[in-house]
Structures are given as structure tokens and as C-alpha cells.
Design a protein around this motif. Structure first.
Motif, PDB file in Angstrom:
ATOM      1  N   VAL A  77       0.961  -1.077  -0.014  1.00 13.76           N
ATOM      2  CA  VAL A  77       0.071  -0.162  -0.166  1.00 13.76           C
ATOM      3  C   VAL A  77       0.716   1.212   0.140  1.00 13.76           C
ATOM      4  CG1 VAL A  77      -1.625   1.279   1.490  1.00 13.76           C
ATOM      5  CG2 VAL A  77      -2.030  -1.265   1.091  1.00 13.76           C
ATOM      6  N   ARG A  78       1.913   1.241   0.908  1.00 15.50           N
ATOM      7  CA  ARG A  78       2.753   2.300   0.788  1.00 15.50           C
ATOM      8  C   ARG A  78       3.598   2.687  -0.367  1.00 15.50           C
ATOM      9  NH1 ARG A  78       5.402   0.372   4.630  1.00 15.50           N
ATOM     10  NH2 ARG A  78       4.360   1.504   6.384  1.00 15.50           N
ATOM     11  N   GLN A  79       3.995   1.637  -0.936  1.00 14.41           N
ATOM     12  CA  GLN A  79       4.490   1.599  -2.369  1.00 14.41           C
ATOM     13  C   GLN A  79       3.591   2.227  -3.302  1.00 14.41           C
ATOM     14  OE1 GLN A  79       7.876   1.106  -3.432  1.00 14.41           O
ATOM     15  NE2 GLN A  79       7.152   2.066  -5.084  1.00 14.41           N
ATOM     16  N   ARG A  80       2.302   1.803  -3.431  1.00 16.22           N
ATOM     17  CA  ARG A  80       1.195   2.263  -4.402  1.00 16.22           C
ATOM     18  C   ARG A  80       1.128   3.640  -4.050  1.00 16.22           C
ATOM     19  NH1 ARG A  80      -1.591  -1.683  -3.285  1.00 16.22           N
ATOM     20  NH2 ARG A  80      -0.712  -3.187  -4.651  1.00 16.22           N
ATOM     21  N   PHE A  81       1.169   4.013  -2.954  1.00 16.39           N
ATOM     22  CA  PHE A  81       0.808   5.601  -2.516  1.00 16.39           C
ATOM     23  C   PHE A  81       2.119   6.440  -3.037  1.00 16.39           C
ATOM     24  CE2 PHE A  81      -1.992   4.807   1.048  1.00 16.39           C
ATOM     25  CZ  PHE A  81      -3.283   5.515   0.509  1.00 16.39           C
ATOM     26  N   GLN A  82       3.293   5.949  -3.213  1.00 20.18           N
ATOM     27  CA  GLN A  82       4.330   6.433  -3.704  1.00 20.18           C
ATOM     28  C   GLN A  82       4.275   6.624  -5.111  1.00 20.18           C
ATOM     29  OE1 GLN A  82       7.748   4.249  -1.879  1.00 20.18           O
ATOM     30  NE2 GLN A  82       7.552   5.630   0.000  1.00 20.18           N
ATOM     31  N   ASP A  83       3.730   5.488  -5.790  1.00 20.19           N
ATOM     32  CA  ASP A  83       3.592   5.526  -7.180  1.00 20.19           C
ATOM     33  C   ASP A  83       2.595   6.300  -7.805  1.00 20.19           C
ATOM     34  OD1 ASP A  83       5.741   3.286  -7.361  1.00 20.19           O
ATOM     35  OD2 ASP A  83       3.912   1.859  -7.708  1.00 20.19           O
ATOM     36  N   MET A  84       1.379   6.316  -6.607  1.00 20.59           N
ATOM     37  CA  MET A  84       0.369   7.523  -7.076  1.00 20.59           C
ATOM     38  C   MET A  84       0.839   8.986  -7.060  1.00 20.59           C
ATOM     39  SD  MET A  84      -2.533   5.805  -5.076  1.00 20.59           S
ATOM     40  CE  MET A  84      -3.857   6.959  -5.202  1.00 20.59           C
ATOM     41  N   ASP A  85       1.862   9.071  -6.099  1.00 22.03           N
ATOM     42  CA  ASP A  85       2.247  10.555  -6.038  1.00 22.03           C
ATOM     43  C   ASP A  85       3.115  10.670  -6.993  1.00 22.03           C
ATOM     44  OD1 ASP A  85       2.550  13.061  -4.350  1.00 22.03           O
ATOM     45  OD2 ASP A  85       4.651  12.534  -4.312  1.00 22.03           O
ATOM     46  N   ALA A  86       3.969   9.794  -7.502  1.00 17.45           N
ATOM     47  CA  ALA A  86       5.028  10.074  -8.734  1.00 17.45           C
ATOM     48  C   ALA A  86       4.265  10.272  -9.952  1.00 17.45           C
ATOM     49  CB  ALA A  86       5.984   8.791  -8.902  1.00 17.45           C
ATOM     50  N   ASP A  87       3.302   9.357 -10.188  1.00 19.85           N
ATOM     51  CA  ASP A  87       2.442   9.810 -11.359  1.00 19.85           C
ATOM     52  C   ASP A  87       1.627  10.906 -11.459  1.00 19.85           C
ATOM     53  OD1 ASP A  87       2.902   7.424 -12.172  1.00 19.85           O
ATOM     54  OD2 ASP A  87       1.129   6.275 -11.405  1.00 19.85           O
ATOM     55  N   TRP A  88       1.275  11.457 -10.286  1.00 17.48           N
ATOM     56  CA  TRP A  88       0.588  12.775 -10.250  1.00 17.48           C
ATOM     57  C   TRP A  88       1.452  14.056 -10.547  1.00 17.48           C
ATOM     58  CZ3 TRP A  88      -4.136  14.108 -11.006  1.00 17.48           C
ATOM     59  CH2 TRP A  88      -4.583  15.646 -10.244  1.00 17.48           C
ATOM     60  N   GLN A  89       2.700  13.767  -9.784  1.00 26.08           N
ATOM     61  CA  GLN A  89       3.531  14.802 -10.154  1.00 26.08           C
ATOM     62  C   GLN A  89       4.006  14.946 -11.462  1.00 26.08           C
ATOM     63  OE1 GLN A  89       4.645  17.398  -7.866  1.00 26.08           O
ATOM     64  NE2 GLN A  89       2.935  16.258  -6.443  1.00 26.08           N
ATOM     65  N   ALA A  90       4.262  13.851 -11.905  1.00 24.74           N
ATOM     66  CA  ALA A  90       4.758  13.605 -13.403  1.00 24.74           C
ATOM     67  C   ALA A  90       3.753  14.338 -14.484  1.00 24.74           C
ATOM     68  CB  ALA A  90       5.037  12.296 -13.778  1.00 24.74           C
ATOM     69  N   THR A  91       2.553  13.879 -14.314  1.00 27.34           N
ATOM     70  CA  THR A  91       1.542  14.341 -15.320  1.00 27.34           C
ATOM     71  C   THR A  91       1.374  16.243 -14.948  1.00 27.34           C
ATOM     72  OG1 THR A  91      -0.794  14.436 -16.164  1.00 27.34           O
ATOM     73  CG2 THR A  91      -0.815  14.287 -13.779  1.00 27.34           C
ATOM     74  N   GLY A  92       1.667  16.595 -13.841  1.00 25.74           N
ATOM     75  CA  GLY A  92       1.597  18.163 -13.380  1.00 25.74           C
ATOM     76  C   GLY A  92       2.795  18.651 -14.081  1.00 25.74           C
ATOM     77  N   GLU A  93       3.967  17.870 -14.160  1.00 22.97           N
ATOM     78  CA  GLU A  93       5.180  18.672 -14.687  1.00 22.97           C
ATOM     79  C   GLU A  93       5.059  18.605 -16.288  1.00 22.97           C
ATOM     80  OE1 GLU A  93       8.255  16.518 -12.899  1.00 22.97           O
ATOM     81  OE2 GLU A  93       8.021  17.415 -10.991  1.00 22.97           O
ATOM     82  N   ARG A  94       4.489  17.453 -16.848  1.00 21.40           N
ATOM     83  CA  ARG A  94       4.372  17.350 -18.201  1.00 21.40           C
ATOM     84  C   ARG A  94       3.415  18.101 -19.022  1.00 21.40           C
ATOM     85  NH1 ARG A  94       3.514  12.227 -17.584  1.00 21.40           N
ATOM     86  NH2 ARG A  94       1.281  12.309 -17.787  1.00 21.40           N
ATOM     87  N   ASN A  95       2.409  18.630 -18.278  1.00 25.66           N
ATOM     88  CA  ASN A  95       1.581  19.561 -18.575  1.00 25.66           C
ATOM     89  C   ASN A  95       1.681  20.838 -18.142  1.00 25.66           C
ATOM     90  OD1 ASN A  95      -0.486  17.855 -20.198  1.00 25.66           O
ATOM     91  ND2 ASN A  95      -0.157  16.666 -18.718  1.00 25.66           N
ATOM     92  N   ASP A  96       2.727  21.093 -17.617  1.00 26.87           N
ATOM     93  CA  ASP A  96       3.175  22.497 -17.298  1.00 26.87           C
ATOM     94  C   ASP A  96       2.275  23.161 -16.175  1.00 26.87           C
ATOM     95  OD1 ASP A  96       5.469  22.833 -18.728  1.00 26.87           O
ATOM     96  OD2 ASP A  96       4.192  23.401 -20.533  1.00 26.87           O
ATOM     97  N   ILE A  97       1.633  22.433 -15.514  1.00 21.25           N
ATOM     98  CA  ILE A  97       0.832  22.693 -14.314  1.00 21.25           C
ATOM     99  C   ILE A  97       1.660  23.117 -13.060  1.00 21.25           C
ATOM    100  CG2 ILE A  97      -1.191  22.109 -12.632  1.00 21.25           C
ATOM    101  CD1 ILE A  97      -1.725  22.542 -15.748  1.00 21.25           C
ATOM    102  N   PHE A  98       2.572  21.859 -12.775  1.00 24.45           N
ATOM    103  CA  PHE A  98       3.533  21.971 -11.373  1.00 24.45           C
ATOM    104  C   PHE A  98       4.765  22.481 -12.224  1.00 24.45           C
ATOM    105  CE2 PHE A  98       1.001  18.102  -9.841  1.00 24.45           C
ATOM    106  CZ  PHE A  98       0.070  18.976  -9.302  1.00 24.45           C
ATOM    107  N   GLN A  99       5.460  23.434 -11.557  1.00 29.09           N
ATOM    108  CA  GLN A  99       6.705  23.883 -11.918  1.00 29.09           C
ATOM    109  C   GLN A  99       7.967  23.153 -11.244  1.00 29.09           C
ATOM    110  OE1 GLN A  99       6.583  27.135 -13.635  1.00 29.09           O
ATOM    111  NE2 GLN A  99       4.331  26.741 -13.815  1.00 29.09           N
TER     112      GLN A  99
END
Length: 83
Positions: free
Chosen positions: A61-83
Motif C-alpha cells: 500500500v505504501r509503495q502504491r501511494f508513492q507510485d500514485m504521487d509520482a504519477d500525479w507529479q509527473a502529469t503536473g510537470e508534463r502538462n506545465d501545471i506544476f513547476q
């Protein structure tokens, strides 16, 4: 959905609910949530859920949360939402 109990854990907020012949386990960490459903017929008692939340499962579960966070951060960066 009927609240059954909180299941104490130092890292996650874990809640047990009952609804429509199923137990629903909600595990939350920060902005993320994982939900697991199991038929009431598959368990002898609600305490079986606590037994199932062993270290091996919660490590996944802990690993899956880390993966979820990485995916969320990656899409934010890829789409210029997160800097």
C-alpha cells in the motif's frame, strides 16, 4: 455506507465501513486514497480485516501511494501545471 471502525496505524488513516453486503476498507495518506472491498460472506468476522492488514500488505500500500504521487507529479510537470 455505515462506519464500522477506525483501524489505528501510525502512517495511514484506515477506516472500515459496511455497505450493501460488503466491507469497505479505506486507506488514506495525504491527498491519496486506496479502497478495497470484500464480501461480508468471505469473512468470519470484521476482525478478519485487521488480520489482513499485515506488514507485507501495508508495505505494498505504501509503495502504491508513492507510485500514485509520482504519477500525479509527473502529469503536473508534463502538462506545465506544476513547476
Amino acid at each position: 455506507m455505515r462506519f464500522v471502525q477506525d483501524i489505528p496505524h501510525p502512517q495511514f488513516r484506515i477506516g472500515l465501513y459496511a455497505w450493501n453486503g460488503k466491507y469497505i476498507v479505506k486507506i488514506e495518506a495525504g491527498p491519496y486514497e486506496q479502497t478495497y472491498k470484500v464480501s461480508e460472506m468471505d469473512l468470519s468476522t470484521p476482525e478478519d480485516i485487521t488480520t489482513m492488514l499485515d506488514n507485507e500488505f501495508l508495505n505494498q500500500v505504501r509503495q502504491r501511494f508513492q507510485d500514485m504521487d509520482a504519477d500525479w507529479q509527473a502529469t503536473g510537470e508534463r502538462n506545465d501545471i506544476f513547476q
